[in-house]
Motif scaffolding. Sequence first.
Motif, PDB file in Angstrom:
ATOM      1  N   ALA A 191     -52.406  15.298 -15.428  1.00 17.11           N
ATOM      2  CA  ALA A 191     -51.811  15.235 -16.765  1.00 17.11           C
ATOM      3  C   ALA A 191     -52.859  15.533 -17.830  1.00 17.11           C
ATOM      4  O   ALA A 191     -52.550  16.129 -18.877  1.00 17.11           O
ATOM      5  CB  ALA A 191     -51.198  13.860 -16.998  1.00 17.11           C
ATOM      6  N   HIS A 207     -52.901  19.139 -18.658  1.00 18.35           N
ATOM      7  CA  HIS A 207     -51.696  19.766 -19.191  1.00 18.35           C
ATOM      8  C   HIS A 207     -51.245  19.236 -20.550  1.00 18.35           C
ATOM      9  O   HIS A 207     -50.368  19.841 -21.174  1.00 18.35           O
ATOM     10  CB  HIS A 207     -50.545  19.604 -18.179  1.00 18.35           C
ATOM     11  CG  HIS A 207     -50.701  20.463 -16.968  1.00 18.35           C
ATOM     12  ND1 HIS A 207     -50.259  21.766 -16.901  1.00 18.35           N
ATOM     13  CD2 HIS A 207     -51.284  20.220 -15.756  1.00 18.35           C
ATOM     14  CE1 HIS A 207     -50.534  22.284 -15.723  1.00 18.35           C
ATOM     15  NE2 HIS A 207     -51.165  21.368 -15.007  1.00 18.35           N
ATOM     16  N   VAL A 208     -51.754  18.104 -20.987  1.00 21.51           N
ATOM     17  CA  VAL A 208     -51.343  17.570 -22.294  1.00 21.51           C
ATOM     18  C   VAL A 208     -52.573  17.386 -23.162  1.00 21.51           C
ATOM     19  O   VAL A 208     -53.702  17.238 -22.666  1.00 21.51           O
ATOM     20  CB  VAL A 208     -50.589  16.236 -22.150  1.00 21.51           C
ATOM     21  CG1 VAL A 208     -49.374  16.384 -21.261  1.00 21.51           C
ATOM     22  CG2 VAL A 208     -51.501  15.136 -21.608  1.00 21.51           C
ATOM     23  N   ASN A 242     -54.587  10.452 -21.736  1.00 19.59           N
ATOM     24  CA  ASN A 242     -53.676   9.904 -20.740  1.00 19.59           C
ATOM     25  C   ASN A 242     -54.100   8.484 -20.391  1.00 19.59           C
ATOM     26  O   ASN A 242     -54.788   8.251 -19.391  1.00 19.59           O
ATOM     27  CB  ASN A 242     -53.658  10.789 -19.492  1.00 19.59           C
ATOM     28  CG  ASN A 242     -52.699  10.264 -18.438  1.00 19.59           C
ATOM     29  OD1 ASN A 242     -51.761   9.532 -18.753  1.00 19.59           O
ATOM     30  ND2 ASN A 242     -52.924  10.634 -17.187  1.00 19.59           N
ATOM     31  N   THR A 255     -50.645  10.148  -9.821  1.00 20.86           N
ATOM     32  CA  THR A 255     -49.421   9.930 -10.609  1.00 20.86           C
ATOM     33  C   THR A 255     -48.784   8.569 -10.335  1.00 20.86           C
ATOM     34  O   THR A 255     -47.653   8.323 -10.752  1.00 20.86           O
ATOM     35  CB  THR A 255     -48.393  11.038 -10.295  1.00 20.86           C
ATOM     36  OG1 THR A 255     -48.091  11.016  -8.889  1.00 20.86           O
ATOM     37  CG2 THR A 255     -48.923  12.411 -10.672  1.00 20.86           C
ATOM     38  N   PHE A 276     -46.022  12.370 -23.548  1.00 20.51           N
ATOM     39  CA  PHE A 276     -46.246  13.683 -22.952  1.00 20.51           C
ATOM     40  C   PHE A 276     -46.823  13.561 -21.543  1.00 20.51           C
ATOM     41  O   PHE A 276     -46.374  14.219 -20.607  1.00 20.51           O
ATOM     42  CB  PHE A 276     -47.181  14.520 -23.831  1.00 20.51           C
ATOM     43  CG  PHE A 276     -46.586  14.889 -25.162  1.00 20.51           C
ATOM     44  CD1 PHE A 276     -45.344  15.494 -25.241  1.00 20.51           C
ATOM     45  CD2 PHE A 276     -47.267  14.624 -26.328  1.00 20.51           C
ATOM     46  CE1 PHE A 276     -44.786  15.834 -26.453  1.00 20.51           C
ATOM     47  CE2 PHE A 276     -46.731  14.961 -27.560  1.00 20.51           C
ATOM     48  CZ  PHE A 276     -45.481  15.563 -27.621  1.00 20.51           C
ATOM     49  N   ALA A 277     -47.846  12.716 -21.407  1.00 23.38           N
ATOM     50  CA  ALA A 277     -48.460  12.543 -20.090  1.00 23.38           C
ATOM     51  C   ALA A 277     -47.476  11.920 -19.107  1.00 23.38           C
ATOM     52  O   ALA A 277     -47.425  12.308 -17.928  1.00 23.38           O
ATOM     53  CB  ALA A 277     -49.715  11.672 -20.203  1.00 23.38           C
ATOM     54  N   THR A 286     -44.178  12.133 -19.161  1.00 20.33           N
ATOM     55  CA  THR A 286     -43.166  13.142 -18.811  1.00 20.33           C
ATOM     56  C   THR A 286     -43.703  14.081 -17.747  1.00 20.33           C
ATOM     57  O   THR A 286     -43.026  14.391 -16.752  1.00 20.33           O
ATOM     58  CB  THR A 286     -42.750  13.934 -20.053  1.00 20.33           C
ATOM     59  OG1 THR A 286     -42.185  13.045 -21.020  1.00 20.33           O
ATOM     60  CG2 THR A 286     -41.729  15.005 -19.696  1.00 20.33           C
ATOM     61  N   TYR A 287     -44.930  14.549 -17.930  1.00 23.58           N
ATOM     62  CA  TYR A 287     -45.515  15.473 -16.959  1.00 23.58           C
ATOM     63  C   TYR A 287     -45.727  14.792 -15.606  1.00 23.58           C
ATOM     64  O   TYR A 287     -45.338  15.317 -14.561  1.00 23.58           O
ATOM     65  CB  TYR A 287     -46.839  16.027 -17.480  1.00 23.58           C
ATOM     66  CG  TYR A 287     -47.585  16.808 -16.432  1.00 23.58           C
ATOM     67  CD1 TYR A 287     -47.252  18.132 -16.162  1.00 23.58           C
ATOM     68  CD2 TYR A 287     -48.586  16.207 -15.665  1.00 23.58           C
ATOM     69  CE1 TYR A 287     -47.905  18.850 -15.176  1.00 23.58           C
ATOM     70  CE2 TYR A 287     -49.248  16.914 -14.667  1.00 23.58           C
ATOM     71  CZ  TYR A 287     -48.901  18.231 -14.427  1.00 23.58           C
ATOM     72  OH  TYR A 287     -49.537  18.929 -13.435  1.00 23.58           O
ATOM     73  N   SER A 288     -46.361  13.618 -15.610  1.00 22.22           N
ATOM     74  CA  SER A 288     -46.683  12.950 -14.351  1.00 22.22           C
ATOM     75  C   SER A 288     -45.434  12.561 -13.578  1.00 22.22           C
ATOM     76  O   SER A 288     -45.374  12.697 -12.350  1.00 22.22           O
ATOM     77  CB  SER A 288     -47.538  11.706 -14.622  1.00 22.22           C
ATOM     78  OG  SER A 288     -48.781  12.063 -15.181  1.00 22.22           O
ATOM     79  N   LEU A 298     -43.991  15.708 -12.022  1.00 20.04           N
ATOM     80  CA  LEU A 298     -44.791  16.162 -10.892  1.00 20.04           C
ATOM     81  C   LEU A 298     -44.552  15.282  -9.668  1.00 20.04           C
ATOM     82  O   LEU A 298     -44.370  15.779  -8.550  1.00 20.04           O
ATOM     83  CB  LEU A 298     -46.276  16.137 -11.266  1.00 20.04           C
ATOM     84  CG  LEU A 298     -47.263  16.544 -10.172  1.00 20.04           C
ATOM     85  CD1 LEU A 298     -46.998  17.960  -9.704  1.00 20.04           C
ATOM     86  CD2 LEU A 298     -48.699  16.389 -10.670  1.00 20.04           C
TER      87      LEU A 298
END
Length: 358
Positions: free
Chosen positions: A46, A49-50, A54, A278, A286-287, A289-291, A294
């Motif tokens: 994360a 990507h953000v 995090n 994760t 944001f982190a 949502t991504y994690s 994934l």
Amino acid sequence: CFQRSNGETIPGCVGEGGGPTWDYCYNPAGAGAALKVAQELFAASAEFHVSATNGLTPTSRPPRADVGNGEVGDRGYKAIVVLFMFGGCDSYNVLVPHSQCRDAEGSAFDLFAEYTAVRTNLALPKEDLTPISVANGAQPCDTFGVHGSLGVVSELFEAGEAAFVANVGPLVEPVTKAQYYDRGAVELPPSLFSHNTQQRHWHTVDPANANALGILGKIVDALVTREPSPLHAGGYSIAGSTRMLRSSLIPADIIDPREGVVRFSAYNRLHQYIENMTRYESRGAFAETYSAALQEMLGRTEVLGEMLDSVELETKFGGSGLDQQFEQVAKLIKSRAVSGLEREVFFVSRGGFDMHNE
């Protein structure tokens, strides 16, 4: 190079070493392989990507919720398959009043002539329409005309396998023509005549709420929380991420129309370490949502991939994009005995219906 306390070794950890209290090991002989693994994990993080920090919470992220806790039993199977035609279809040239028409009082009235007068140069001549018959007195006309390019649709209607649902739309509240022109008299859907906004309204059937869940997602939510006997239900898109499947409980699975389930090629090598990365919920939206996405993707692609690998269809599908989407739908439906799902919703799409050049 990581060597967890269970003694498992990953690429880059060469030779002997480690023990029940060791968390890390390093061997210069495997430095190149270890660096490659570290780069792969960094690119999957994360933090990569953000833009926000995090920060992790002490709470482990719960696994995907069950699709229903009711007994599968003999409740049968049902599915909804939505073919969404992106664009702004000219519905008034899809279904046209043809002949044997009546006014509101039941007196004979030439609705085709009125259609021609209102539509002027956009009106289709009768010879370009395919006539279809309806039950006597059930509609304003006993005969309607369907656009000549929709011959299969006309055949399905005559066979009782298709229906036209006309004069409907995602309104906020009932509105008359006079109220429409008297702006402010009633609440109207926002951005009328905007294709993308109106398509979003069709996806949610809730135009007053810009953040509404998708209509198929809400159906799944209702099924899995049904009392007293929740159903096992799930949703799939064969056309990428879509608003119509947005759910508060069950994330939709995205299936590639050509490849089916696209698995992570390095799953066997890296999945345990990504799962460790994760495992805990993030403080930032944001982190998190991504994690969460994934973590969900790694598990679901393996489950779905194994499930669909064993499915063979007797029906042969064509090679068009739409054919490929429906082939994936057929495979998923056939695999229901393995998935245990009783209710499923599917989203497929095709574009190019803006009609700007008609």
